[in-house]
Design an enzyme around this catalytic site. Structure first.
Site, PDB file in Angstrom:
ATOM      1  N   PRO A 120      24.713  36.738  43.111  1.00  0.00           N
ATOM      2  CA  PRO A 120      24.164  38.089  42.915  1.00  0.00           C
ATOM      3  C   PRO A 120      23.881  38.797  44.247  1.00  0.00           C
ATOM      4  O   PRO A 120      23.740  40.015  44.269  1.00  0.00           O
ATOM      5  CB  PRO A 120      22.852  37.845  42.150  1.00  0.00           C
ATOM      6  CG  PRO A 120      22.961  36.475  41.582  1.00  0.00           C
ATOM      7  CD  PRO A 120      23.843  35.711  42.514  1.00  0.00           C
ATOM      8  N   GLU A 147      19.171  28.713  39.514  1.00  0.00           N
ATOM      9  CA  GLU A 147      18.541  29.846  40.187  1.00  0.00           C
ATOM     10  C   GLU A 147      19.305  30.279  41.426  1.00  0.00           C
ATOM     11  O   GLU A 147      19.076  31.339  41.972  1.00  0.00           O
ATOM     12  CB  GLU A 147      17.097  29.500  40.564  1.00  0.00           C
ATOM     13  CG  GLU A 147      16.185  29.391  39.356  1.00  0.00           C
ATOM     14  CD  GLU A 147      16.226  30.632  38.474  1.00  0.00           C
ATOM     15  OE1 GLU A 147      15.930  31.720  38.989  1.00  0.00           O
ATOM     16  OE2 GLU A 147      16.561  30.508  37.286  1.00  0.00           O
ATOM     17  N   ARG A 185      46.676  40.342  38.565  1.00  0.00           N
ATOM     18  CA  ARG A 185      47.497  41.424  38.020  1.00  0.00           C
ATOM     19  C   ARG A 185      48.045  42.352  39.108  1.00  0.00           C
ATOM     20  O   ARG A 185      48.915  43.179  38.846  1.00  0.00           O
ATOM     21  CB  ARG A 185      46.768  42.214  36.925  1.00  0.00           C
ATOM     22  CG  ARG A 185      45.512  42.918  37.358  1.00  0.00           C
ATOM     23  CD  ARG A 185      44.829  43.566  36.188  1.00  0.00           C
ATOM     24  NE  ARG A 185      45.655  44.579  35.537  1.00  0.00           N
ATOM     25  CZ  ARG A 185      46.020  45.726  36.090  1.00  0.00           C
ATOM     26  NH1 ARG A 185      45.614  46.028  37.306  1.00  0.00           N
ATOM     27  NH2 ARG A 185      46.780  46.583  35.431  1.00  0.00           N
ATOM     28  N   ASP A 200      51.628  49.783  42.828  1.00  0.00           N
ATOM     29  CA  ASP A 200      50.370  49.464  43.497  1.00  0.00           C
ATOM     30  C   ASP A 200      50.093  50.401  44.650  1.00  0.00           C
ATOM     31  O   ASP A 200      48.983  50.864  44.822  1.00  0.00           O
ATOM     32  CB  ASP A 200      50.390  48.024  44.026  1.00  0.00           C
ATOM     33  CG  ASP A 200      50.237  47.032  42.881  1.00  0.00           C
ATOM     34  OD1 ASP A 200      49.712  47.432  41.838  1.00  0.00           O
ATOM     35  OD2 ASP A 200      50.645  45.886  43.053  1.00  0.00           O
TER      36      ASP A 200
HETATM   37  C1  9D3 Z   1      15.159  34.085  40.486  1.00  0.00           C
HETATM   38  C2  9D3 Z   1      16.080  35.235  40.331  1.00  0.00           C
HETATM   39  N1  9D3 Z   1      17.299  34.765  39.766  1.00  0.00           N
HETATM   40  C3  9D3 Z   1      17.406  34.979  38.338  1.00  0.00           C
HETATM   41  C4  9D3 Z   1      17.039  36.326  37.839  1.00  0.00           C
HETATM   42  C5  9D3 Z   1      18.427  35.161  40.569  1.00  0.00           C
HETATM   43  C6  9D3 Z   1      19.699  34.678  40.034  1.00  0.00           C
HETATM   44  C7  9D3 Z   1      20.271  33.495  40.493  1.00  0.00           C
HETATM   45  C8  9D3 Z   1      21.491  33.077  39.984  1.00  0.00           C
HETATM   46  C9  9D3 Z   1      20.369  35.426  39.074  1.00  0.00           C
HETATM   47  C10 9D3 Z   1      21.588  34.980  38.564  1.00  0.00           C
HETATM   48  C11 9D3 Z   1      22.118  33.801  39.020  1.00  0.00           C
HETATM   49  C12 9D3 Z   1      23.421  33.356  38.500  1.00  0.00           C
HETATM   50  N2  9D3 Z   1      24.420  34.414  38.743  1.00  0.00           N
HETATM   51  C13 9D3 Z   1      25.489  34.210  39.502  1.00  0.00           C
HETATM   52  O1  9D3 Z   1      25.682  33.118  39.984  1.00  0.00           O
HETATM   53  C14 9D3 Z   1      26.359  35.320  39.804  1.00  0.00           C
HETATM   54  C15 9D3 Z   1      26.309  36.705  39.434  1.00  0.00           C
HETATM   55  C16 9D3 Z   1      25.385  37.459  38.632  1.00  0.00           C
HETATM   56  O2  9D3 Z   1      24.412  36.968  38.061  1.00  0.00           O
HETATM   57  N3  9D3 Z   1      25.604  38.813  38.496  1.00  0.00           N
HETATM   58  C17 9D3 Z   1      26.659  39.436  39.072  1.00  0.00           C
HETATM   59  N4  9D3 Z   1      27.539  38.781  39.816  1.00  0.00           N
HETATM   60  C18 9D3 Z   1      27.356  37.434  39.988  1.00  0.00           C
HETATM   61  S1  9D3 Z   1      28.357  36.459  40.892  1.00  0.00           S
HETATM   62  C19 9D3 Z   1      27.465  35.104  40.600  1.00  0.00           C
END
Ligand code: 9D3
Length: 294
Positions: A120, A147, A185, A200
């Site tokens: 994230p 997490e 793609r 493309d």
């Molecule tokens: C403690 C805060 N966490 C939960 C709210 C942060 C958190 C850690 C790991 C939130 C999501 C995740 C798992 N998500 C991913 O690994 C992830 C992701 C996503 O959640 N949203 C958008 N793109 C991606 S790429 C990997």
């Protein structure tokens, strides 16, 4: 149906019809993805259908899955641990992830393997990022879970960190699948038609890919019947007047973009005709209607 097994038991591999090619960096395909995950089975169905299946079948893509637990050394195959400093949830340990990447790196002396951590905190994935990634002949995708992952993975192992958007998922598997779909793609030959390199570059020019814009929203499309439950297809589309149709489609695309995604217009090259139409929309005092709180 199961995917083909590679010689190493932790690798569920597809797209390598000739085993003797397995040690060559490009594996006989244009682009090879190595996905590191604790859920290799998650991806199974998407390789059995549609675009990715076709890309693998025609040798444009090779996709291999590596079960993170195969790179653990304890009896319980532990991939996660409690966070230093306390707090809820669990964090991916660095060691299995470093070992998994090292096992892939071994086949590539001298070159730095592109390693993408899905998280994230990463940069936002857009069409421009897809266009950038298609030029790699190999990509490692690390799917986090829980997490998060130990920060040393982001800092000292990954060469790139990517998020697919501002919403909470429970791991990087869906993002990895999405990235593979959108990159594959773009590989020449995958779409079947001659919609490859030339199409493309048209897209790139039209969309101004450098600004992470992907162009205008599409105009509405219709097919038969010309009247359905009392709703008629716009007359212009039935008129046979191709210049009128072209202008109608352009105006609808501009209008929809202006109302729903005005942010896309900022990076978009507008013609004189486009500007005139947008001026008319503005003068009619149509307020843009935003879908999100932008
Ligand atoms: C403690 C805060 N966490 C939960 C709210 C942060 C958190 C850690 C790991 C939130 C999501 C995740 C798992 N998500 C991913 O690994 C992830 C992701 C996503 O959640 N949203 C958008 N793109 C991606 S790429 C990997």
């Amino acid at each position: 149906m199961s995917v083909a097994r590679a010689s190493r038991p932790h690798e569920a591999a597809v797209g390598f019809p000739m085993p003797q090619q397995a040690r060559r960096p490009r594996y006989g395909s244009r682009m090879t993805f190595d996905v590191i995950t604790i859920f290799p089975d998650f991806f199974r169905s998407m390789l059995e259908y549609g675009l990715l299946k076709r890309a693998v079948a025609c040798g444009q893509a090779g996709i291999r899955f590596h079960d993170l637990r195969d790179f653990t050394e304890d009896r319980h195959r532990t991939v996660d641990d409690r966070p230093f400093g306390g707090g809820p949830g669990m964090v991916f340990k660095p060691d299995p992830v470093f070992k998994a990447v090292a096992a892939l790196d071994a086949g590539m002396p001298g070159q730095r393997l592109p390693v993408i951590l899905l998280s994230p905190q990463g940069r936002l994935f857009t069409q421009a990022v897809a266009e950038e990634l298609r030029h790699q002949d190999r990509l490692v995708l690390i799917c986090g879970r829980y997490e998060g992952v130990d920060e040393r993975i982001a800092e000292h192992l990954a060469t790139d960190e990517i998020s697919i958007g501002d919403y909470v998922l429970s791991g990087g598997e869906l993002p990895a699948a999405l990235i593979m779909e959108s990159v594959v793609r773009l590989l020449p030959g995958v779409l079947g038609n001659e919609e490859s390199a030339s199409q493309d570059s048209f897209t790139t020019r039209q969309a101004g890919a450098r600004e992470s814009r992907h162009g205008l929203l599409d105009c509405p499309h219709y097919t038969r019947p010309a009247e359905f439950q009392g709703w008629r297809v716009p007359e212009v589309l039935i008129s046979g007047n191709h210049e009128e149709i072209r202008r109608w489609r352009r105006q609808r695309a501009l209008e929809k973009t202006w109302r729903r995604r005005p942010d896309l217009l900022a990076g978009f090259p507008l013609s004189e005709e486009d500007r005139q139409w947008l001026d008319i929309l503005q003068r009619e005092a149509c307020e843009p209607v935003l879908q999100n709180d932008e």
